[in-house]
Design a protein around this motif. Structure first.
Motif, mmCIF file in Angstrom:
data_model
loop_
_atom_site.group_PDB
_atom_site.id
_atom_site.type_symbol
_atom_site.label_atom_id
_atom_site.label_comp_id
_atom_site.label_asym_id
_atom_site.label_seq_id
_atom_site.Cartn_x
_atom_site.Cartn_y
_atom_site.Cartn_z
ATOM 1 N N VAL A 97 44.435 0.867 49.476
ATOM 2 C CA VAL A 97 43.080 0.979 48.926
ATOM 3 C C VAL A 97 42.110 0.270 49.858
ATOM 4 C CG1 VAL A 97 41.581 0.386 46.989
ATOM 5 C CG2 VAL A 97 43.940 1.098 46.558
ATOM 6 N N LEU A 98 41.025 0.948 50.191
ATOM 7 C CA LEU A 98 39.940 0.327 50.944
ATOM 8 C C LEU A 98 38.942 -0.234 49.944
ATOM 9 C CD1 LEU A 98 39.494 2.917 53.817
ATOM 10 C CD2 LEU A 98 40.683 0.714 53.870
ATOM 11 N N VAL A 99 38.639 -1.508 50.094
ATOM 12 C CA VAL A 99 37.780 -2.242 49.169
ATOM 13 C C VAL A 99 36.504 -2.583 49.924
ATOM 14 C CG1 VAL A 99 37.640 -4.240 47.636
ATOM 15 C CG2 VAL A 99 39.877 -3.186 48.107
ATOM 16 N N ASP A 100 35.430 -1.872 49.599
ATOM 17 C CA ASP A 100 34.165 -1.965 50.325
ATOM 18 C C ASP A 100 33.170 -2.745 49.474
ATOM 19 O OD1 ASP A 100 31.779 -1.585 51.700
ATOM 20 O OD2 ASP A 100 32.086 0.566 51.981
ATOM 21 N N ALA A 101 32.891 -3.990 49.865
ATOM 22 C CA ALA A 101 31.959 -4.862 49.137
ATOM 23 C C ALA A 101 30.629 -4.882 49.872
ATOM 24 C CB ALA A 101 32.528 -6.271 49.018
ATOM 25 N N ARG A 102 29.559 -4.548 49.160
ATOM 26 C CA ARG A 102 28.203 -4.502 49.715
ATOM 27 C C ARG A 102 27.321 -5.475 48.948
ATOM 28 N NH1 ARG A 102 27.847 -0.899 54.248
ATOM 29 N NH2 ARG A 102 29.903 0.065 54.183
ATOM 30 N N ILE A 103 26.689 -6.391 49.663
ATOM 31 C CA ILE A 103 25.786 -7.357 49.041
ATOM 32 C C ILE A 103 24.469 -6.646 48.722
ATOM 33 C CG2 ILE A 103 24.549 -9.543 49.327
ATOM 34 C CD1 ILE A 103 27.627 -9.810 49.263
ATOM 35 N N SER A 104 24.068 -6.680 47.462
ATOM 36 C CA SER A 104 22.800 -6.059 47.070
ATOM 37 C C SER A 104 21.662 -7.070 47.034
ATOM 38 C CB SER A 104 22.929 -5.360 45.719
ATOM 39 O OG SER A 104 23.353 -6.259 44.723
ATOM 40 N N LYS A 105 21.996 -8.353 46.838
ATOM 41 C CA LYS A 105 20.989 -9.418 46.893
ATOM 42 C C LYS A 105 21.696 -10.712 47.255
ATOM 43 C CE LYS A 105 17.620 -11.920 44.088
ATOM 44 N NZ LYS A 105 16.509 -12.194 44.835
ATOM 45 N N LEU A 106 21.148 -11.396 48.240
ATOM 46 C CA LEU A 106 21.692 -12.678 48.664
ATOM 47 C C LEU A 106 20.570 -13.704 48.623
ATOM 48 C CD1 LEU A 106 24.054 -14.340 49.831
ATOM 49 C CD2 LEU A 106 23.281 -13.644 52.105
ATOM 50 N N GLY A 107 20.680 -14.615 47.678
ATOM 51 C CA GLY A 107 19.699 -15.688 47.570
ATOM 52 C C GLY A 107 20.297 -16.995 48.055
ATOM 53 N N ARG A 108 19.561 -18.071 47.846
ATOM 54 C CA ARG A 108 20.072 -19.390 48.260
ATOM 55 C C ARG A 108 21.198 -19.872 47.360
ATOM 56 N NH1 ARG A 108 15.115 -23.285 48.739
ATOM 57 N NH2 ARG A 108 15.869 -23.381 46.617
ATOM 58 N N ARG A 109 21.167 -19.517 46.088
ATOM 59 C CA ARG A 109 22.154 -20.012 45.121
ATOM 60 C C ARG A 109 22.965 -18.928 44.421
ATOM 61 N NH1 ARG A 109 23.350 -24.522 46.826
ATOM 62 N NH2 ARG A 109 21.672 -25.996 47.043
ATOM 63 N N MET A 110 22.543 -17.658 44.556
ATOM 64 C CA MET A 110 23.237 -16.556 43.889
ATOM 65 C C MET A 110 23.408 -15.390 44.849
ATOM 66 S SD MET A 110 23.683 -17.639 40.725
ATOM 67 C CE MET A 110 23.979 -16.229 39.686
ATOM 68 N N ALA A 111 24.509 -14.647 44.645
ATOM 69 C CA ALA A 111 24.751 -13.427 45.416
ATOM 70 C C ALA A 111 25.217 -12.338 44.449
ATOM 71 C CB ALA A 111 25.803 -13.667 46.488
ATOM 72 N N PHE A 112 24.772 -11.120 44.712
ATOM 73 C CA PHE A 112 25.123 -9.968 43.886
ATOM 74 C C PHE A 112 25.756 -8.918 44.795
ATOM 75 C CE2 PHE A 112 21.702 -12.247 41.999
ATOM 76 C CZ PHE A 112 21.894 -12.166 40.625
ATOM 77 N N ALA A 113 26.823 -8.274 44.319
ATOM 78 C CA ALA A 113 27.502 -7.290 45.164
ATOM 79 C C ALA A 113 27.981 -6.102 44.340
ATOM 80 C CB ALA A 113 28.688 -7.931 45.876
ATOM 81 N N ASP A 114 28.093 -4.965 45.013
ATOM 82 C CA ASP A 114 28.687 -3.758 44.459
ATOM 83 C C ASP A 114 29.905 -3.426 45.307
ATOM 84 O OD1 ASP A 114 26.682 -3.167 42.424
ATOM 85 O OD2 ASP A 114 25.348 -2.805 44.128
ATOM 86 N N ILE A 115 31.013 -3.129 44.643
ATOM 87 C CA ILE A 115 32.276 -2.895 45.333
ATOM 88 C C ILE A 115 32.805 -1.521 44.968
ATOM 89 C CG2 ILE A 115 34.624 -3.740 45.707
ATOM 90 C CD1 ILE A 115 32.123 -6.063 44.124
ATOM 91 N N THR A 116 33.201 -0.765 45.980
ATOM 92 C CA THR A 116 33.830 0.541 45.781
ATOM 93 C C THR A 116 35.259 0.457 46.298
ATOM 94 O OG1 THR A 116 31.701 1.618 46.114
ATOM 95 C CG2 THR A 116 33.660 3.005 46.283
ATOM 96 N N MET A 117 36.211 0.879 45.480
ATOM 97 C CA MET A 117 37.625 0.846 45.848
ATOM 98 C C MET A 117 38.152 2.275 45.897
ATOM 99 S SD MET A 117 38.482 -2.411 43.453
ATOM 100 C CE MET A 117 37.059 -2.139 42.395
ATOM 101 N N THR A 118 38.565 2.710 47.087
ATOM 102 C CA THR A 118 38.966 4.090 47.313
ATOM 103 C C THR A 118 40.352 4.134 47.938
ATOM 104 O OG1 THR A 118 36.629 4.610 47.729
ATOM 105 C CG2 THR A 118 38.253 6.266 48.383
#
Length: 137
Positions: A97-118
């Motif tokens: 499985v390829l696990v592709d993690a993309r950061i949608s927002k990177l702040g100083r104290r928080m990070a948000f990501a979307d991950i697609t597993m194919t």
């Protein structure tokens, strides 16, 4: 400056619990706001019926997020999962499985990501996840 896949593999080796390392994850690609990891197929990760377990996919998504955040920041900093939501769309049997993690927002104290597993060779994702991380350092 982003991390190389070799530097990201070292982050895996130096910062993750032995059971996570037992998944056999390797870093395939890193970029300014993403990372792609490979989760190798093994029957040890299969559940009854032969499909890859959801727990393995969730752990891989969580781990890929740490690598993507580290790539975006140019190195590892302590962080912790605040939230993870995963939707399973189709079974994976007999394929890495390829696990592709993309950061949608990177702040100083928080990070948000979307991950697609194919599954390797598949056109459609097996699962998708979203994560929120608190950056501690």
């Amino acid at each position: 400056m982003t991390l190389t896949p070799a530097e990201a593999d070292k982050i895996l080796a130096d910062n993750f619990a032995p059971w996570v390392l037992d998944l056999g994850l390797t870093v395939v690609e890193t970029g300014g706001l993403h990372a792609v990891l490979r989760l190798p197929w093994t029957g040890r990760l299969a559940r009854e019926g032969g499909a890859l377990s959801g727990q393995a996919l969730m752990a891989a998504a969580d781990t890929a997020t740490v690598i993507a955040v580290s790539a975006a920041r140019g190195g590892f900093v302590p962080m912790t999962t605040v939230q993870q939501s995963t939707a399973f769309q189709r079974a994976v049997t007999g394929a890495d499985v390829l696990v592709d993690a993309r950061i949608s927002k990177l702040g100083r104290r928080m990070a948000f990501a979307d991950i697609t597993m194919t599954a390797h060779g598949a056109d459609e994702p097996a699962a998708r996840a979203s994560t929120v991380y608190a950056l501690l350092g």
